[in-house]
Design a protein around this motif. Sequence first.
Motif, short mmCIF file in Angstrom:
data_model
loop_
_atom_site.label_atom_id
_atom_site.label_comp_id
_atom_site.label_asym_id
_atom_site.label_seq_id
_atom_site.Cartn_x
_atom_site.Cartn_y
_atom_site.Cartn_z
N UNK A 45 -70.89 3.58 -22.03
CA UNK A 45 -70.60 2.20 -22.42
C UNK A 45 -71.87 1.37 -22.44
N UNK A 46 -72.72 1.53 -21.42
CA UNK A 46 -73.95 0.75 -21.31
C UNK A 46 -74.86 1.00 -22.53
N UNK A 47 -74.92 2.26 -22.97
CA UNK A 47 -75.75 2.61 -24.13
C UNK A 47 -75.30 1.83 -25.37
N UNK A 48 -74.00 1.78 -25.62
CA UNK A 48 -73.50 1.10 -26.81
C UNK A 48 -73.61 -0.42 -26.68
N UNK A 49 -73.46 -0.91 -25.49
CA UNK A 49 -73.56 -2.35 -25.29
C UNK A 49 -74.99 -2.84 -25.45
N UNK A 50 -75.93 -2.13 -24.83
CA UNK A 50 -77.32 -2.57 -24.83
C UNK A 50 -78.03 -2.27 -26.15
N UNK A 51 -77.76 -1.11 -26.72
CA UNK A 51 -78.51 -0.71 -27.90
C UNK A 51 -77.93 -1.30 -29.19
N UNK A 52 -76.60 -1.38 -29.26
CA UNK A 52 -75.97 -1.79 -30.52
C UNK A 52 -75.21 -3.12 -30.42
N UNK A 53 -75.05 -3.65 -29.22
CA UNK A 53 -74.29 -4.89 -29.07
C UNK A 53 -72.83 -4.74 -29.40
N UNK A 78 -69.68 -4.82 -13.10
CA UNK A 78 -70.09 -6.20 -12.82
C UNK A 78 -71.21 -6.26 -11.79
N UNK A 79 -71.34 -5.21 -10.97
CA UNK A 79 -72.41 -5.18 -9.98
C UNK A 79 -73.79 -5.10 -10.62
N UNK A 123 -73.91 -9.14 -20.13
CA UNK A 123 -72.81 -8.57 -20.92
C UNK A 123 -71.49 -9.14 -20.43
N UNK A 124 -70.63 -9.52 -21.37
CA UNK A 124 -69.31 -10.05 -21.02
C UNK A 124 -68.40 -8.90 -20.59
N UNK A 125 -67.83 -9.00 -19.40
CA UNK A 125 -67.00 -7.94 -18.83
C UNK A 125 -65.60 -8.50 -18.58
N UNK A 126 -64.56 -7.78 -19.06
CA UNK A 126 -63.18 -8.24 -18.93
C UNK A 126 -62.30 -7.11 -18.41
N UNK A 127 -61.18 -7.51 -17.81
CA UNK A 127 -60.20 -6.55 -17.33
C UNK A 127 -58.81 -7.06 -17.68
N UNK A 128 -57.94 -6.17 -18.16
CA UNK A 128 -56.58 -6.54 -18.53
C UNK A 128 -55.59 -5.55 -17.92
N UNK A 129 -54.47 -6.09 -17.46
CA UNK A 129 -53.42 -5.24 -16.89
C UNK A 129 -52.07 -5.82 -17.27
N UNK A 130 -51.08 -4.96 -17.36
CA UNK A 130 -49.74 -5.40 -17.74
C UNK A 130 -49.11 -6.36 -16.76
N UNK A 131 -49.61 -6.40 -15.53
CA UNK A 131 -49.05 -7.31 -14.54
C UNK A 131 -49.59 -8.72 -14.66
N UNK A 132 -50.66 -8.90 -15.43
CA UNK A 132 -51.21 -10.24 -15.62
C UNK A 132 -50.25 -11.08 -16.45
N UNK A 133 -50.14 -12.39 -16.19
CA UNK A 133 -49.29 -13.26 -17.01
C UNK A 133 -49.70 -13.21 -18.48
N UNK A 149 -66.77 -12.27 -28.01
CA UNK A 149 -68.00 -12.01 -27.25
C UNK A 149 -68.68 -10.75 -27.78
N UNK A 150 -69.99 -10.75 -27.74
CA UNK A 150 -70.74 -9.57 -28.19
C UNK A 150 -72.13 -9.61 -27.56
N UNK A 151 -72.50 -8.54 -26.83
CA UNK A 151 -71.70 -7.36 -26.50
C UNK A 151 -70.64 -7.68 -25.44
N UNK A 152 -69.61 -6.82 -25.39
CA UNK A 152 -68.53 -7.05 -24.42
C UNK A 152 -67.84 -5.73 -24.11
N UNK A 153 -67.31 -5.63 -22.91
CA UNK A 153 -66.57 -4.44 -22.50
C UNK A 153 -65.26 -4.87 -21.87
N UNK A 154 -64.20 -4.14 -22.18
CA UNK A 154 -62.86 -4.45 -21.68
C UNK A 154 -62.28 -3.22 -21.02
#
Length: 415
Positions: free
Chosen positions: A262-270, A291-292, A297-307, A321-326
Amino acid sequence: IVDPPTPRSSLVSPQLNGITFRPYQLHAVTHVLAHRRVALQSPTASGKTELGMDIIRHLGWPTLWITHRDGLLDQTRRRFLERLPEASVGNFSSEHGFPSTLITLGMVQTLANHARTYPDAWRRFCIVIFDEGHHVKADTWQAVGKACSSAIIRIALSGTLTAAMKDPVDCFRIEGLTGPLYTVSETMTLVAEGFVARPRIVMLAPDKMAYLDYPTVRRAVLPNWAGNPRQLATMGGKLYDYAYTHGVIQNTARNQLILNTAWHHLRRYGDRVLVLLARRSHADLLYRWFTARRSDIAVFQLDGEDPGPTREATLQQFRTSSPAILFATPFFREGQDVPEIDVGILAGGGKSETDVLQGIGRMLRRRPDKEEVLIYDFTDGLDPDEPKDYLARHTRERLDTYARQGFAVECPAWP
């Protein structure tokens, strides 16, 4: 049973409020109007929702549209307002029952609790549409479908009905409640015609030293197994859970490979990267690790329990957002429309053909600059010929799914 009035229009307009139907969509609508009861299989990103809307538009009959997640319910309502702004749309609720609208949207869980109430209201529906219809085999869906005793038009909409109908009993339940299977098109056909992005599967090979063999798993779960080997027959779930926890969720080498890719695609290609996982604990772990790094880079998390509103807001931020990871859990496999995804990582393993195809389907939405989508998977386990090497056998089953679909796969040396 008294038939409703004949359809109020015919297939003369290939458009629906701004979109032009493709030939396979027009053929599907014609087939449904002729046969009335159909289990309609159409690949993800092929416009299944619009198919159902066009059928409603042509008939003009009272319709119950059934789904199983609040996010899908809200998304479908927005699509109706966009595509059929002249139609009245309402939601079923436990408190108020059925609205007096042409189209009623309902959650299957809520509807099933009231399958024996509001008998007159149930009978007024002439069309019932089961969104994500591969779930129709479940008891709640069956109860709702049977309550719609006057529904002449019965449609299951799904991209993975064939996978859901492999078991003969499941096949009977789906076809019995809706109708015979009709395949609208295939994914690779739509790729060839330029309607969806081409999936390119790359298999990553984690260090095999990071996986446990079956004897090690057996000793860890049941140290005294040799005294009574028969007890292993009832321990399959615990054996698999231990192998999965240590071979996928807590596999440091595998997790590092996910993050590095993931880091390779985020940093090299956005790029915008989607990481699909099977369990919330795995998503939490990778999210914390990523996140550590404290990058921009924009970092997100999604779960079915979220409203629902929280999920939609997070998804909108990811889109813009770009680059971004979910990092997302299984709820994301169904109904999400995110053409912004550049790269996908199937990090959850597993063997379900339905889950695999639904997950990949989230990534196939086209955009002007996206003809191909890169998707990573993993060659887990040690020996796919070992019956108890669950992870390796699951990898082989995923590879078989890709082969049946005609997907291009780049696979390193593996047994």
